[in-house]
Design an enzyme around this catalytic site. Structure first.
Site, PDB file in Angstrom:
ATOM      1  N   GLY A  14       0.820  -1.208   0.000  1.00 43.28           N
ATOM      2  CA  GLY A  14       0.000   0.000   0.000  1.00 43.28           C
ATOM      3  C   GLY A  14       0.851   1.254   0.000  1.00 43.28           C
ATOM      4  O   GLY A  14       2.089   1.196   0.070  1.00 43.28           O
ATOM      5  N   ASP A  15       0.171   2.391  -0.135  1.00 48.01           N
ATOM      6  CA  ASP A  15       0.827   3.706  -0.119  1.00 48.01           C
ATOM      7  C   ASP A  15       1.887   3.851  -1.204  1.00 48.01           C
ATOM      8  O   ASP A  15       2.870   4.576  -1.044  1.00 48.01           O
ATOM      9  CB  ASP A  15       1.464   3.994   1.253  1.00 48.01           C
ATOM     10  CG  ASP A  15       0.424   3.998   2.363  1.00 48.01           C
ATOM     11  OD1 ASP A  15      -0.724   4.372   2.091  1.00 48.01           O
ATOM     12  OD2 ASP A  15       0.774   3.638   3.494  1.00 48.01           O
ATOM     13  N   LYS A  18      -0.895   5.356  -5.536  1.00 46.36           N
ATOM     14  CA  LYS A  18      -2.016   5.053  -6.432  1.00 46.36           C
ATOM     15  C   LYS A  18      -2.829   6.300  -6.753  1.00 46.36           C
ATOM     16  O   LYS A  18      -3.200   6.536  -7.906  1.00 46.36           O
ATOM     17  CB  LYS A  18      -2.926   3.988  -5.797  1.00 46.36           C
ATOM     18  CG  LYS A  18      -2.225   2.661  -5.574  1.00 46.36           C
ATOM     19  CD  LYS A  18      -3.088   1.676  -4.816  1.00 46.36           C
ATOM     20  CE  LYS A  18      -3.327   2.025  -3.368  1.00 46.36           C
ATOM     21  NZ  LYS A  18      -2.160   1.886  -2.493  1.00 46.36           N
ATOM     22  N   GLY A  42      -5.758   5.856   2.077  1.00 47.69           N
ATOM     23  CA  GLY A  42      -5.488   7.297   2.076  1.00 47.69           C
ATOM     24  C   GLY A  42      -4.718   7.579   0.806  1.00 47.69           C
ATOM     25  O   GLY A  42      -3.564   7.182   0.693  1.00 47.69           O
ATOM     26  N   HIS A  43      -5.390   8.155  -0.174  1.00 51.11           N
ATOM     27  CA  HIS A  43      -4.784   8.364  -1.489  1.00 51.11           C
ATOM     28  C   HIS A  43      -4.530   9.856  -1.689  1.00 51.11           C
ATOM     29  O   HIS A  43      -5.468  10.653  -1.741  1.00 51.11           O
ATOM     30  CB  HIS A  43      -5.703   7.800  -2.591  1.00 51.11           C
ATOM     31  CG  HIS A  43      -5.859   6.302  -2.517  1.00 51.11           C
ATOM     32  ND1 HIS A  43      -6.605   5.577  -3.397  1.00 51.11           N
ATOM     33  CD2 HIS A  43      -5.301   5.391  -1.661  1.00 51.11           C
ATOM     34  CE1 HIS A  43      -6.527   4.295  -3.083  1.00 51.11           C
ATOM     35  NE2 HIS A  43      -5.751   4.159  -2.026  1.00 51.11           N
ATOM     36  N   ARG A 145     -22.922 -12.971   6.447  1.00 49.17           N
ATOM     37  CA  ARG A 145     -24.262 -12.703   5.911  1.00 49.17           C
ATOM     38  C   ARG A 145     -25.182 -11.983   6.889  1.00 49.17           C
ATOM     39  O   ARG A 145     -26.387 -12.212   6.925  1.00 49.17           O
ATOM     40  CB  ARG A 145     -24.894 -14.006   5.408  1.00 49.17           C
ATOM     41  CG  ARG A 145     -24.069 -14.603   4.282  1.00 49.17           C
ATOM     42  CD  ARG A 145     -24.333 -16.047   4.059  1.00 49.17           C
ATOM     43  NE  ARG A 145     -23.905 -16.839   5.199  1.00 49.17           N
ATOM     44  CZ  ARG A 145     -23.886 -18.162   5.221  1.00 49.17           C
ATOM     45  NH1 ARG A 145     -24.293 -18.834   4.175  1.00 49.17           N
ATOM     46  NH2 ARG A 145     -23.482 -18.807   6.281  1.00 49.17           N
ATOM     47  N   GLN A 224      -5.025  -0.331  -0.830  1.00 49.00           N
ATOM     48  CA  GLN A 224      -4.034  -1.180  -0.143  1.00 49.00           C
ATOM     49  C   GLN A 224      -3.051  -1.741  -1.182  1.00 49.00           C
ATOM     50  O   GLN A 224      -2.826  -1.094  -2.193  1.00 49.00           O
ATOM     51  CB  GLN A 224      -4.739  -2.304   0.637  1.00 49.00           C
ATOM     52  CG  GLN A 224      -5.523  -1.852   1.862  1.00 49.00           C
ATOM     53  CD  GLN A 224      -6.845  -1.188   1.561  1.00 49.00           C
ATOM     54  OE1 GLN A 224      -7.688  -1.745   0.898  1.00 49.00           O
ATOM     55  NE2 GLN A 224      -7.040   0.028   2.048  1.00 49.00           N
ATOM     56  N   THR A 301      -3.381   7.453   9.419  1.00 49.25           N
ATOM     57  CA  THR A 301      -3.174   7.379  10.868  1.00 49.25           C
ATOM     58  C   THR A 301      -1.970   8.196  11.348  1.00 49.25           C
ATOM     59  O   THR A 301      -1.766   8.341  12.543  1.00 49.25           O
ATOM     60  CB  THR A 301      -2.942   5.913  11.294  1.00 49.25           C
ATOM     61  OG1 THR A 301      -1.815   5.422  10.555  1.00 49.25           O
ATOM     62  CG2 THR A 301      -4.151   5.035  11.001  1.00 49.25           C
TER      63      THR A 301
HETATM   64  P1  GDP Z   1      -1.575   5.663  -2.120  1.00 53.27           P
HETATM   65  O1  GDP Z   1      -2.276   5.226  -0.880  1.00 53.27           O
HETATM   66  O2  GDP Z   1      -1.041   4.518  -2.920  1.00 53.27           O
HETATM   67  O3  GDP Z   1      -2.413   6.589  -2.978  1.00 53.27           O
HETATM   68  O4  GDP Z   1      -0.313   6.498  -1.641  1.00 53.27           O
HETATM   69  P2  GDP Z   1      -0.270   7.586  -0.429  1.00 53.27           P
HETATM   70  O5  GDP Z   1      -0.944   8.820  -0.873  1.00 53.27           O
HETATM   71  O6  GDP Z   1      -0.724   6.983   0.842  1.00 53.27           O
HETATM   72  O7  GDP Z   1       1.290   7.769  -0.265  1.00 53.27           O
HETATM   73  C1  GDP Z   1       2.090   8.229  -1.294  1.00 53.27           C
HETATM   74  C2  GDP Z   1       2.815   9.489  -0.797  1.00 53.27           C
HETATM   75  O8  GDP Z   1       3.903   9.767  -1.648  1.00 53.27           O
HETATM   76  C3  GDP Z   1       1.953  10.729  -0.836  1.00 53.27           C
HETATM   77  O9  GDP Z   1       2.341  11.581   0.205  1.00 53.27           O
HETATM   78  C4  GDP Z   1       2.290  11.348  -2.192  1.00 53.27           C
HETATM   79  O10 GDP Z   1       2.072  12.764  -2.225  1.00 53.27           O
HETATM   80  C5  GDP Z   1       3.748  11.024  -2.296  1.00 53.27           C
HETATM   81  N1  GDP Z   1       4.272  10.798  -3.654  1.00 53.27           N
HETATM   82  C6  GDP Z   1       3.657  10.190  -4.708  1.00 53.27           C
HETATM   83  N2  GDP Z   1       4.518  10.081  -5.740  1.00 53.27           N
HETATM   84  C7  GDP Z   1       5.682  10.617  -5.335  1.00 53.27           C
HETATM   85  C8  GDP Z   1       6.983  10.763  -5.953  1.00 53.27           C
HETATM   86  O11 GDP Z   1       7.222  10.343  -7.082  1.00 53.27           O
HETATM   87  N3  GDP Z   1       7.951  11.370  -5.213  1.00 53.27           N
HETATM   88  C9  GDP Z   1       7.743  11.801  -3.945  1.00 53.27           C
HETATM   89  N4  GDP Z   1       8.751  12.379  -3.296  1.00 53.27           N
HETATM   90  N5  GDP Z   1       6.542  11.679  -3.335  1.00 53.27           N
HETATM   91  C10 GDP Z   1       5.530  11.080  -4.014  1.00 53.27           C
HETATM   92  P1  IMO Z   2      -3.743   2.642   0.748  1.00 55.54           P
HETATM   93  O1  IMO Z   2      -4.946   2.394  -0.145  1.00 55.54           O
HETATM   94  C1  IMO Z   2      -1.004   0.942   3.699  1.00 55.54           C
HETATM   95  C2  IMO Z   2      -2.699  -1.893   6.594  1.00 55.54           C
HETATM   96  C3  IMO Z   2      -2.824  -1.454   8.047  1.00 55.54           C
HETATM   97  C4  IMO Z   2      -2.675  -2.802   8.726  1.00 55.54           C
HETATM   98  C5  IMO Z   2      -3.419  -3.750   7.793  1.00 55.54           C
HETATM   99  C6  IMO Z   2      -4.863  -4.011   8.186  1.00 55.54           C
HETATM  100  O2  IMO Z   2      -3.626   4.032   1.220  1.00 55.54           O
HETATM  101  O3  IMO Z   2      -2.515   2.101   0.119  1.00 55.54           O
HETATM  102  P2  IMO Z   2      -7.096  -2.575   8.137  1.00 55.54           P
HETATM  103  O4  IMO Z   2      -7.442  -1.270   8.795  1.00 55.54           O
HETATM  104  O5  IMO Z   2      -7.266  -2.567   6.663  1.00 55.54           O
HETATM  105  O6  IMO Z   2      -7.803  -3.735   8.768  1.00 55.54           O
HETATM  106  O7  IMO Z   2      -5.524  -2.778   8.462  1.00 55.54           O
HETATM  107  O8  IMO Z   2      -3.396  -3.127   6.522  1.00 55.54           O
HETATM  108  N1  IMO Z   2      -3.345  -0.972   5.618  1.00 55.54           N
HETATM  109  C7  IMO Z   2      -2.677  -0.167   4.789  1.00 55.54           C
HETATM  110  N2  IMO Z   2      -1.357   0.079   4.673  1.00 55.54           N
HETATM  111  N3  IMO Z   2      -1.870   1.529   2.859  1.00 55.54           N
HETATM  112  C8  IMO Z   2      -3.191   1.290   2.952  1.00 55.54           C
HETATM  113  O9  IMO Z   2      -4.095   1.778   2.058  1.00 55.54           O
HETATM  114  C9  IMO Z   2      -3.651   0.424   3.968  1.00 55.54           C
HETATM  115  N4  IMO Z   2      -4.877  -0.011   4.353  1.00 55.54           N
HETATM  116  C10 IMO Z   2      -4.670  -0.877   5.346  1.00 55.54           C
HETATM  117  O10 IMO Z   2      -1.789  -0.581   8.393  1.00 55.54           O
HETATM  118  O11 IMO Z   2      -1.323  -3.205   8.740  1.00 55.54           O
HETATM  119 MG    MG Z   3      -2.207   5.514   1.195  1.00 55.51          MG
END
Ligand code: GDP
Ligand code: IMO
Ligand code: MG
Length: 422
Positions: A14-15, A18, A42-43, A145, A224, A301
């Site tokens: 994740g993170d 996306k 959290g996107h 269910r 995720q 978080t």
């Molecule tokens: P997601 O959950 O997959 O949408 O990703 P998140 O938003 O949780 O985390 C990605 C983080 O990296 C965010 O703070 C973005 O603003 C940042 N980000 C995305 N692409 C880049 C990049 O190419 N370089 C840097 N430095 N930050 C980036």
């Molecule tokens: P995005 O879409 C990163 C992780 C939590 C925990 C496990 C289970 O932003 O990439 P949950 O609350 O889903 O039952 O937690 O999954 N987790 C993520 N880690 N990015 C996420 O979403 C996540 N959503 C859940 O930290 O380890």
């Molecule tokens: Mg995220």
């Protein structure tokens, strides 16, 4: 691709970024749809000096021409949805006619969030480190269910709500987890339910298929990552939904034959938030340096994300499971200042060396190969021809090792800081 569903899937923990890439892609698609997860996501999207963090609303929302769909595979918390939608409305975006919600998506009740806390507390040192958003309990009720769906808010809702809440309260009493007060939260939640009624609550699976029949293009936005998938992730340290390609079919109601390209998104290094095995984790100053430069703190978080070098074992596994056709590499700029970049090519335990994903990654250590760093800022680069040689070599190395093309390279958080490769 017209008449097809392309998918953009996080293929690690994740993170991966996306939100940024879905937003970047949106002008090419008629529809953007979330198929799994809920406000545990959290996107982050950054453009024109503005920053938005979306949880349940698809990241195609900033393109006024796109229809955005919250699909049947998602779970939705009405209070958090209302807050998120109102923030966008305050920023000048009108949502109601272009944000459609599946009547089959499940509702996260306030008591699901209490149960999430209670189950985590009961697990003690074995806790998953969930986001606390009630995800596991809501998907559990779906499978058992007994869950409530968005469609339920249209008919005799109070009674159904009271019945499920009573069931949760009984479980909480059985767990001796009684020190909670959800009255304020519940009032706000009910306000959210009323607010949701102004959105088109639809049979979105029919709608999507009709749009595909009419030759329109759909982008499925993952939440995720593959290693948090309920089946294919590092169970039990996973989320509770199908985050991999199969989840696109079940979470939107589209057939496998409708799937077009599968974009697998990953970072130039690794992160994980929450508990669970993570063979590439760095506990040293290098890990701290990646976290600082990459701002690796959770968007939902605020927790520190665990950091390490890129993991080819995990990536190869996720590419296979998802049938990834195109790779997207994010946050390349974070490694700009490193003299040497390490790449995990295998796992070892004693004399055993593995190049594929084991049943349980706990206890396995990373085996690394080193490649030279590029030691130049990538932030201003917008074309592949301007890549420093060492960076171009790093990309070629990864493409060979992963046997898939890296089509997009991200060099900063802004929408503009993106390089498309042919
Ligand atoms: P997601 O959950 O997959 O949408 O990703 P998140 O938003 O949780 O985390 C990605 C983080 O990296 C965010 O703070 C973005 O603003 C940042 N980000 C995305 N692409 C880049 C990049 O190419 N370089 C840097 N430095 N930050 C980036
Ligand atoms: P995005 O879409 C990163 C992780 C939590 C925990 C496990 C289970 O932003 O990439 P949950 O609350 O889903 O039952 O937690 O999954 N987790 C993520 N880690 N990015 C996420 O979403 C996540 N959503 C859940 O930290 O380890
Ligand atoms: Mg995220």
């Amino acid at each position: 691709m017209k008449g097809k569903v392309d998918a953009l899937l996080g293929i690690v923990f994740g993170d991966e970024g996306k939100g940024k890439v879905v937003d970047f892609f949106t002008p090419r698609y008629d529809v953007v749809a979330r198929f799994a997860g809920g406000p545990n996501a959290g996107h982050t999207i950054i453009f024109g000096g503005q920053k938005f963090v979306l949880r349940s609303i698809p990241s195609g929302i900033f393109n006024e021409n796109a229809i955005n769909i919250i699909g049947n595979g998602c779970v939705i918390a009405p209070d958090l949805f209302m807050q998120e939608a109102q923030e966008l409305e305050a920023a000048g975006y009108t949502l109601t006619q272009r944000l459609h919600i599946s009547r089959r998506a499940h509702l996260i009740l306030p008591t699901h969030r209490v149960l999430d806390r209670a189950y985590e507390a009961a697990k003690g040192k074995d806790r998953v480190g969930t986001t606390g958003k009630g995800i596991g309990p809501t998907y559990s009720d779906k499978a058992a269910r007994v869950g409530l769906r968005v469609g339920d808010i249209l008919d005799n809702f109070e009674e159904k709500y009271a019945r499920l809440k009573a069931r949760h309260e009984q479980i909480l009493r059985d767990l001796h987890f009684t020190d909670y007060d959800i009255r304020e939260e519940e009032a706000r939640w009910m306000e959210g339910v009323a607010y949701m009624r102004r959105f088109p609550l639809k049979d979105t699976e029919i709608e999507i298929n009709e749009m595909l029949d009419a030759g329109r293009s759909v982008l499925a936005e993952g939440a995720q990552g593959s290693l948090l998938d309920i089946d294919h992730g590092t169970y039990p340290f996973v989320s509770s939904s199908s985050t991999t390609i199969g989840g696109v079919c079940t979470g939107l109601g589209v057939a496998p034959s409708r799937i077009g390209r599968v974009f697998g998104i990953f970072k130039a290094y690794s992160t994980r938030v929450g508990a669970g095995p993570f063979p590439v984790e760095l506990f040293d100053a290098t890990g701290d340096r990646i976290r600082d430069i990459g701002h690796e703190y959770g968007a939902v978080t605020g927790r520190n994300r665990r950091c390490g070098w890129i993991d080819l074992v995990a990536l190869r596994y996720a590419i296979t499971i998802n049938g990834v056709t195109d790779l997207v590499m994010m946050k390349s700029d974070v490694l700009d200042t490193f003299e040497t970049i390490r790449v995990c090519t295998a796992y070892k335990k004693g004399d055993d060396v593995l190049c594929h994903m084991p049943y349980d990654t706990a206890g396995w250590e990373a085996v690394y190969e080193d490649v030279p760093g590029w030691k130049t800022s990538l932030s201003a680069v917008r074309s592949e021809k301007d890549f420093p040689k060492a960076f171009a070599d790093y990309i070629a190395y990864l493409e060979k090792a992963l046997d898939a093309p890296i089509r997009i390279v991200s060099v900063g958080p802004d929408r503009e800081e993106t390089v498309m490769r042919e």
